[in-house]
Design a protein around this motif. Sequence first.
Motif, PDB file in Angstrom:
ATOM      1  N   ASP A  15      33.318  24.793  66.891  1.00 45.94           N
ATOM      2  CA  ASP A  15      32.763  25.526  65.877  1.00 45.94           C
ATOM      3  C   ASP A  15      33.610  24.713  64.511  1.00 45.94           C
ATOM      4  OD1 ASP A  15      31.272  27.294  67.457  1.00 45.94           O
ATOM      5  OD2 ASP A  15      32.825  28.751  67.408  1.00 45.94           O
ATOM      6  N   GLU A  16      34.738  24.683  64.731  1.00 49.22           N
ATOM      7  CA  GLU A  16      35.178  23.887  63.464  1.00 49.22           C
ATOM      8  C   GLU A  16      34.796  22.390  63.074  1.00 49.22           C
ATOM      9  OE1 GLU A  16      40.047  25.328  63.553  1.00 49.22           O
ATOM     10  OE2 GLU A  16      39.210  23.671  64.977  1.00 49.22           O
ATOM     11  N   LEU A  17      34.468  21.979  64.228  1.00 49.70           N
ATOM     12  CA  LEU A  17      33.512  20.568  64.026  1.00 49.70           C
ATOM     13  C   LEU A  17      32.196  20.816  63.563  1.00 49.70           C
ATOM     14  CD1 LEU A  17      33.837  17.576  64.392  1.00 49.70           C
ATOM     15  CD2 LEU A  17      33.151  17.826  66.725  1.00 49.70           C
ATOM     16  N   LYS A  54      21.872  24.200  65.864  1.00 49.47           N
ATOM     17  CA  LYS A  54      21.909  23.719  67.261  1.00 49.47           C
ATOM     18  C   LYS A  54      21.974  22.179  67.310  1.00 49.47           C
ATOM     19  CE  LYS A  54      18.995  27.601  68.418  1.00 49.47           C
ATOM     20  NZ  LYS A  54      17.939  28.193  69.410  1.00 49.47           N
ATOM     21  N   GLU A  55      21.350  21.313  66.653  1.00 51.74           N
ATOM     22  CA  GLU A  55      21.397  20.021  66.517  1.00 51.74           C
ATOM     23  C   GLU A  55      22.932  19.606  66.394  1.00 51.74           C
ATOM     24  OE1 GLU A  55      19.103  17.946  67.644  1.00 51.74           O
ATOM     25  OE2 GLU A  55      18.078  19.720  68.268  1.00 51.74           O
ATOM     26  N   LEU A  56      23.756  20.255  65.314  1.00 52.03           N
ATOM     27  CA  LEU A  56      25.145  19.809  64.932  1.00 52.03           C
ATOM     28  C   LEU A  56      25.874  20.178  66.214  1.00 52.03           C
ATOM     29  CD1 LEU A  56      25.328  21.104  61.327  1.00 52.03           C
ATOM     30  CD2 LEU A  56      25.245  18.669  62.127  1.00 52.03           C
ATOM     31  N   LYS A  58      25.064  19.835  69.390  1.00 50.38           N
ATOM     32  CA  LYS A  58      24.686  18.735  70.206  1.00 50.38           C
ATOM     33  C   LYS A  58      25.822  17.593  69.874  1.00 50.38           C
ATOM     34  CE  LYS A  58      20.054  19.937  71.536  1.00 50.38           C
ATOM     35  NZ  LYS A  58      18.892  19.839  71.328  1.00 50.38           N
ATOM     36  N   ILE A  59      25.640  17.248  68.709  1.00 49.34           N
ATOM     37  CA  ILE A  59      26.519  16.392  67.988  1.00 49.34           C
ATOM     38  C   ILE A  59      27.827  16.567  68.270  1.00 49.34           C
ATOM     39  CG2 ILE A  59      27.233  15.007  66.096  1.00 49.34           C
ATOM     40  CD1 ILE A  59      24.193  15.398  64.875  1.00 49.34           C
ATOM     41  N   ALA A  60      28.415  17.707  68.010  1.00 47.90           N
ATOM     42  CA  ALA A  60      29.721  18.271  68.181  1.00 47.90           C
ATOM     43  C   ALA A  60      30.175  18.113  69.700  1.00 47.90           C
ATOM     44  CB  ALA A  60      29.927  19.416  67.833  1.00 47.90           C
ATOM     45  N   ASP A  61      29.178  18.633  70.745  1.00 45.27           N
ATOM     46  CA  ASP A  61      29.642  18.412  72.029  1.00 45.27           C
ATOM     47  C   ASP A  61      29.512  17.071  72.412  1.00 45.27           C
ATOM     48  OD1 ASP A  61      29.328  21.272  72.378  1.00 45.27           O
ATOM     49  OD2 ASP A  61      27.236  21.105  72.766  1.00 45.27           O
TER      50      ASP A  61
END
Length: 68
Positions: A15-17, A54-56, A58-61
Amino acid sequence: MAPALSEIKKNWSRDELINYLRNPSSYNGGKRFDEYRAAYKNTIMRSFSNIDVKELGKIADYLLTRDQ
């Protein structure tokens, strides 16, 4: 030039990312960011507020799973 993404799990939760990617300028405090600003003068991370959360996510994951 920018800080390395190594050990990203050490410094960021998912979440922070996501929040950082949405608005990097909101993270202006703390020793780590002071050191980054000193080491990478005139480097500004762009905001990704125009990308769906949601896309962010995916990037964070992706970034968090690549951290070794």
